[in-house]
Design a protein around this motif. Structure first.
Motif, short mmCIF file in Angstrom:
data_model
loop_
_atom_site.label_atom_id
_atom_site.label_comp_id
_atom_site.label_asym_id
_atom_site.label_seq_id
_atom_site.Cartn_x
_atom_site.Cartn_y
_atom_site.Cartn_z
N THR A 10 0.84 -1.19 0.00
CA THR A 10 0.00 0.00 0.00
C THR A 10 0.88 1.24 0.00
O THR A 10 0.72 2.14 -0.81
CB THR A 10 -0.92 0.01 1.23
OG1 THR A 10 -1.64 -1.20 1.23
CG2 THR A 10 -1.88 1.18 1.16
N THR A 13 2.63 1.58 -3.49
CA THR A 13 1.85 1.93 -4.67
C THR A 13 1.25 3.32 -4.58
O THR A 13 0.89 3.90 -5.58
CB THR A 13 0.72 0.93 -4.93
OG1 THR A 13 0.04 0.71 -3.73
CG2 THR A 13 1.25 -0.35 -5.51
N GLU A 76 -8.32 0.81 -7.90
CA GLU A 76 -7.37 -0.09 -7.24
C GLU A 76 -7.35 0.14 -5.73
O GLU A 76 -7.12 -0.80 -4.97
CB GLU A 76 -5.98 0.11 -7.84
CG GLU A 76 -5.02 -0.98 -7.39
CD GLU A 76 -3.68 -0.97 -8.13
OE1 GLU A 76 -3.55 -0.24 -9.13
OE2 GLU A 76 -2.79 -1.70 -7.69
N LYS A 80 -11.37 2.07 -0.92
CA LYS A 80 -11.07 1.31 0.30
C LYS A 80 -11.10 2.25 1.51
O LYS A 80 -10.90 3.46 1.38
CB LYS A 80 -9.70 0.63 0.18
CG LYS A 80 -9.68 -0.49 -0.86
CD LYS A 80 -8.29 -1.04 -1.09
CE LYS A 80 -8.28 -2.11 -2.18
NZ LYS A 80 -6.95 -2.49 -2.64
N HIS A 113 -15.26 -1.18 -4.88
CA HIS A 113 -14.31 -2.12 -4.28
C HIS A 113 -13.60 -1.40 -3.17
O HIS A 113 -12.81 -0.52 -3.46
CB HIS A 113 -13.33 -2.62 -5.33
CG HIS A 113 -12.24 -3.51 -4.77
ND1 HIS A 113 -12.46 -4.83 -4.48
CD2 HIS A 113 -10.94 -3.28 -4.42
CE1 HIS A 113 -11.34 -5.38 -4.02
NE2 HIS A 113 -10.41 -4.45 -3.97
N ASN A 160 -14.82 -8.19 1.24
CA ASN A 160 -13.66 -8.62 0.48
C ASN A 160 -12.89 -9.68 1.25
O ASN A 160 -12.63 -9.52 2.46
CB ASN A 160 -12.75 -7.40 0.23
CG ASN A 160 -11.83 -7.58 -0.96
OD1 ASN A 160 -12.25 -8.14 -1.98
ND2 ASN A 160 -10.61 -7.11 -0.85
N GLU A 161 -12.55 -10.77 0.59
CA GLU A 161 -11.68 -11.82 1.14
C GLU A 161 -12.12 -12.30 2.53
O GLU A 161 -11.35 -12.24 3.49
CB GLU A 161 -10.23 -11.32 1.15
CG GLU A 161 -9.76 -10.95 -0.26
CD GLU A 161 -8.29 -10.53 -0.33
OE1 GLU A 161 -7.71 -10.20 0.71
OE2 GLU A 161 -7.73 -10.51 -1.44
N GLU A 274 -10.51 -10.05 -10.41
CA GLU A 274 -9.15 -9.46 -10.29
C GLU A 274 -8.11 -10.31 -11.00
O GLU A 274 -7.02 -10.54 -10.48
CB GLU A 274 -8.78 -9.32 -8.80
CG GLU A 274 -9.79 -8.54 -7.99
CD GLU A 274 -9.36 -8.28 -6.54
OE1 GLU A 274 -8.19 -8.50 -6.21
OE2 GLU A 274 -10.22 -7.84 -5.77
N TRP A 316 -6.64 -7.33 -13.11
CA TRP A 316 -6.10 -6.47 -12.05
C TRP A 316 -4.82 -5.77 -12.48
O TRP A 316 -4.54 -4.65 -12.08
CB TRP A 316 -5.87 -7.26 -10.75
CG TRP A 316 -5.80 -6.37 -9.57
CD1 TRP A 316 -4.67 -5.98 -8.91
CD2 TRP A 316 -6.90 -5.73 -8.90
NE1 TRP A 316 -4.99 -5.13 -7.87
CE2 TRP A 316 -6.37 -4.97 -7.84
CE3 TRP A 316 -8.29 -5.73 -9.09
CZ2 TRP A 316 -7.16 -4.22 -6.98
CZ3 TRP A 316 -9.08 -4.97 -8.23
CH2 TRP A 316 -8.52 -4.23 -7.20
#
Ligand code: XIL
Length: 374
Positions: A10, A13, A76, A80, A113, A160-161, A274, A316
């Motif tokens: 994180t 990027t 991306e 979030k 997302h 998510n996940e 993704e 992705w």
């Protein structure tokens, strides 16, 4: 992804400004054989994950590639918690609003997302979250974010996940702040809140590590979770299969087919959310690595594209310089040659079309023909 790896990626990027040294490419957005046009002919929508930074700082040819080949765009990181919630009492929608404008200007649709994840959260969240305030903090966030974009998004990854068996939690759940404070019921709470704020937006539960040979236990945990959610009338409508694949691992077509059929039998839509391919364990020339990756894309699409109710195919890592390059310290993305140059892209870092793009186009074209005949 484990939390330590995620924090490093994180941070890295966020500074993805390196994209600005890319040379221009000759790829025409209106070329007749774009992924989007091939897919549209058989009722599939193609999508891609991008950050605002990459769209703003790359050459126009990158934007042409994105708008010419995809109809869906997944932010991306901009939707979030870590991006939207600088502090407990603030929301910052500047970047996600920008992406929504971008998609509407280019005839694309934005995916949501995500609304709830046990990782990738701002530091203040873990510090303030307790069993007594967690439900309110979660539902306030979902009401605010989903409410702001109600009627404007293609779909929401509401949770998510949710499953990560390596935490060894009962049910195989991903450990983290939401599971710790609310138990697995955090999933119910999130879906009910999303349905209340934007009843018509497709509600997705987005899972990882279900695609490959080693993933049998995760597939079982997922199926059990979905059965119990539906039994409790939790308003989940679709399963997102992330599809971050490792090309040193097998794709067990029989097992994946069985898993997909079980999900469909529950009445859930399936999305590929993704897709990208990690070639960290492949050695040899770039040309060789690109061919291995292209073949792997093809093999995976040969499994999932014949499935009639998969109508969204989202990538992705559109180009080689991707999030994976920031993951090199984690064993999954480490290379034996010490390099950190994964090659998952459909285009390379000079924006040239790669074998992967051709393999994806050929797969869509071939399976599309079958879909139309079916
Ligand atoms: C990754 C992004 O690509 C990174 O830039 C970010 O820093 C961390 O998250 N599964 C998901 C995505 O659902 O949100 C993750 O994205 C990749 C794994």
């Amino acid at each position: 992804m484990d939390r330590r790896a995620l924090l490093s990626v994180t941070a890295a990027t966020m500074g993805l400004a390196a994209l600005d040294c890319i040379a221009p490419m000759r790829l025409r957005a209106d070329s007749p054989r774009t992924l989007k046009s091939l897919a549209a002919a058989c009722g599939i929508k193609t999508g891609v994950a991008c950050s605002k930074t990459s769209l703003e700082q790359s050459p126009a040819a990158f934007v042409d590639f994105v708008t010419g080949n995809f109809t869906l765009l997944t932010p991306e990181g901009e939707l979030k918690w870590s991006a939207l919630r600088p502090t407990q009492h603030e929301y910052d929608f500047a970047k996600s609003d920008w992406l929504l404008d971008f998609t509407s200007q280019h005839g694309m649709a934005l995916r949501g997302h995500n609304l709830c994840w046990n990782t990738g959260n701002p530091p203040w969240l873990e510090a303030v979250l307790t069993q007594s305030n967690a439900e309110k903090i979660l539902t306030d966030h979902i009401a605010t974010v989903t409410g702001r974009y109600a009627g404007k998004l293609d779909s929401w990854d509401v949770v998510n996940e949710p499953i990560a068996i390596w935490f060894n939690k009962p049910g195989g759940y991903y450990d983290g702040p939401w599971l710790r404070t609310l138990g697995p019921e955090y999933i119910d709470i999130a879906f009910h809140a999303a349905a209340a704020a934007d009843p018509h937006c497709l509600r997705v539960i987005n899972v990882h590590h279900v695609e490959q040979g080693r993933d049998a236990e995760t597939r079982n945990a997922c199926l059990k979770m979905l059965e119990s959610l539906l039994k409790r009338n939790v308003p989940v409508q679709a399963l997102g299969i992330e599809s971050h694949l490792d090309c040193d691992l097998t794709i067990d077509q029989g097992e994946l087919d069985k898993f997909i059929a079980s999900v469909q039998k529950m009445g859930l839509q399936i999305l590929i959310t993704e897709l990208d391919i990690n070639d960290s364990k492949v050695n040899g020339s770039d040309q060789h690595r690109d061919q291995v990756v292209a073949d792997y894309y093809r093999r995976y699409l040969d499994v999932v594209l014949p499935v009639a109710n998969i109508d969204r195919l989202i990538f992705w890592a559109p180009m080689d310089r991707s999030w994976m390059d920031y993951m090199c310290n984690a064993p999954r993305w480490q290379r034996s040659d010490g390099k950190c140059n994964h090659r998952p892209g459909l285009i390379d870092s000079s924006l040239q079309i790669k074998q992967s793009y051709q393999a994806v186009a050929a797969a869509i074209e071939q399976h599309g023909r079958h879909r139309l005949q079916a």
